[in-house]
Enzyme design. Sequence first.
Site, mmCIF file in Angstrom:
data_model
loop_
_atom_site.group_PDB
_atom_site.id
_atom_site.type_symbol
_atom_site.label_atom_id
_atom_site.label_comp_id
_atom_site.label_asym_id
_atom_site.label_seq_id
_atom_site.Cartn_x
_atom_site.Cartn_y
_atom_site.Cartn_z
ATOM 1 N N THR A 46 0.825 -1.212 0.000
ATOM 2 C CA THR A 46 0.000 0.000 0.000
ATOM 3 C C THR A 46 0.856 1.256 0.000
ATOM 4 O OG1 THR A 46 -1.656 -1.213 1.281
ATOM 5 C CG2 THR A 46 -1.872 1.177 1.200
ATOM 6 N N TYR A 109 -13.036 -3.210 0.078
ATOM 7 C CA TYR A 109 -14.215 -2.556 -0.492
ATOM 8 C C TYR A 109 -15.453 -3.461 -0.537
ATOM 9 C CZ TYR A 109 -17.126 0.362 -3.516
ATOM 10 O OH TYR A 109 -18.153 1.118 -4.024
ATOM 11 N N TYR A 135 -2.488 -10.366 4.970
ATOM 12 C CA TYR A 135 -2.398 -8.965 5.392
ATOM 13 C C TYR A 135 -3.778 -8.507 5.827
ATOM 14 C CZ TYR A 135 -1.358 -3.896 4.977
ATOM 15 O OH TYR A 135 -1.201 -2.550 5.201
ATOM 16 N N ARG A 140 -8.304 -0.059 6.063
ATOM 17 C CA ARG A 140 -8.298 0.151 4.611
ATOM 18 C C ARG A 140 -9.282 -0.763 3.881
ATOM 19 N NH1 ARG A 140 -4.403 3.354 2.459
ATOM 20 N NH2 ARG A 140 -2.599 3.910 3.763
ATOM 21 N N LYS A 164 0.582 -10.275 8.382
ATOM 22 C CA LYS A 164 0.855 -8.888 8.761
ATOM 23 C C LYS A 164 -0.426 -8.379 9.402
ATOM 24 C CE LYS A 164 1.901 -4.270 6.970
ATOM 25 N NZ LYS A 164 2.099 -3.419 5.754
ATOM 26 N N ILE A 206 6.354 -5.203 9.573
ATOM 27 C CA ILE A 206 6.503 -4.618 8.245
ATOM 28 C C ILE A 206 6.152 -3.152 8.422
ATOM 29 C CG2 ILE A 206 5.672 -4.543 5.863
ATOM 30 C CD1 ILE A 206 5.244 -7.567 6.046
#
Length: 293
Positions: A46, A109, A135, A140, A164, A206
């Site tokens: 990202t 989304y 992840y 997000r 992550k 990360i």
Amino acid sequence: MQSLIGTGVALVTPFKADFSIDTEALIRIVNFSIEGGVEYLVVLGTTAENATLSALEKEKVIATVVEANKGRLPLVLGVGGNNTMEVVAELQTRDLNAFAAILSVSPYYVKPTQEGIYQHFKAVAEASPIPVILYNVPGRTSSNMLPETVIRLATDFDNIVAIKEASGDIVQGMQLLKNKPKDFLVISGDDMTALSLILAGGSGVISVIGQGFPSIFSEMIRLGLNRKVDQAFQILYTLTSCIDMIFEQGNPAGIKQVFQSLGIADNTVRLPLVKVDESLANRIDQFVHKSNN
């Protein structure tokens, strides 16, 4: 996957003032991170503004990082999305020989159910020729990959080796650590709480800020992994104000301002992101200059 223990950094994609990719700056960032002592590099996450890059630009970023790295550190490639078939197709056609693992974000989304998330990553795991790092970043994606789903995936697929975890929820991280398979890695995706998760049993981070302050940040993570708690938190407390600042007006606008202050890369971002405002730029600049004196 011992190579994924410690500090990985989610590399930015530096742009010139005309918004084209600045490959020379990207090479400088790769070298700065490696020379600073981080353990691995994450490409096209990202923070790389992946969503604004064309297919050809992504290839350019990959080629630049692979060449600049020269085999010095393990590389992780971001391969994810909310179209499962498209992600699978990329995994089946892309040359992944230069990479130790892929980092694959939970579908964003569309807000799938937990079963939908499981089936998505089942398809990813079956298609990927290299290990997979899940992840989870609810801020997000608008959906949270629950610990039960993560543990189910980690148990069912040998090549799903890590997560992550960027929910920012330490309790959720502790649930993962308590119930995970023995060799499954829980990697923090949140700079501010990474040390706390490591001390609870996590395997590293990360990081975004780690590429701007690779030496001090990666040393903090190593101290945490070695249970040197007081020294580790002493470093964290010197960085907390900057961690807040780099996310204050969005990522990667903040970390790109750090690179501008360091003289490594321009602070240009692509729309819909914009540069940090003058006030924040000045505060970041002051922090960077103070840290280097």
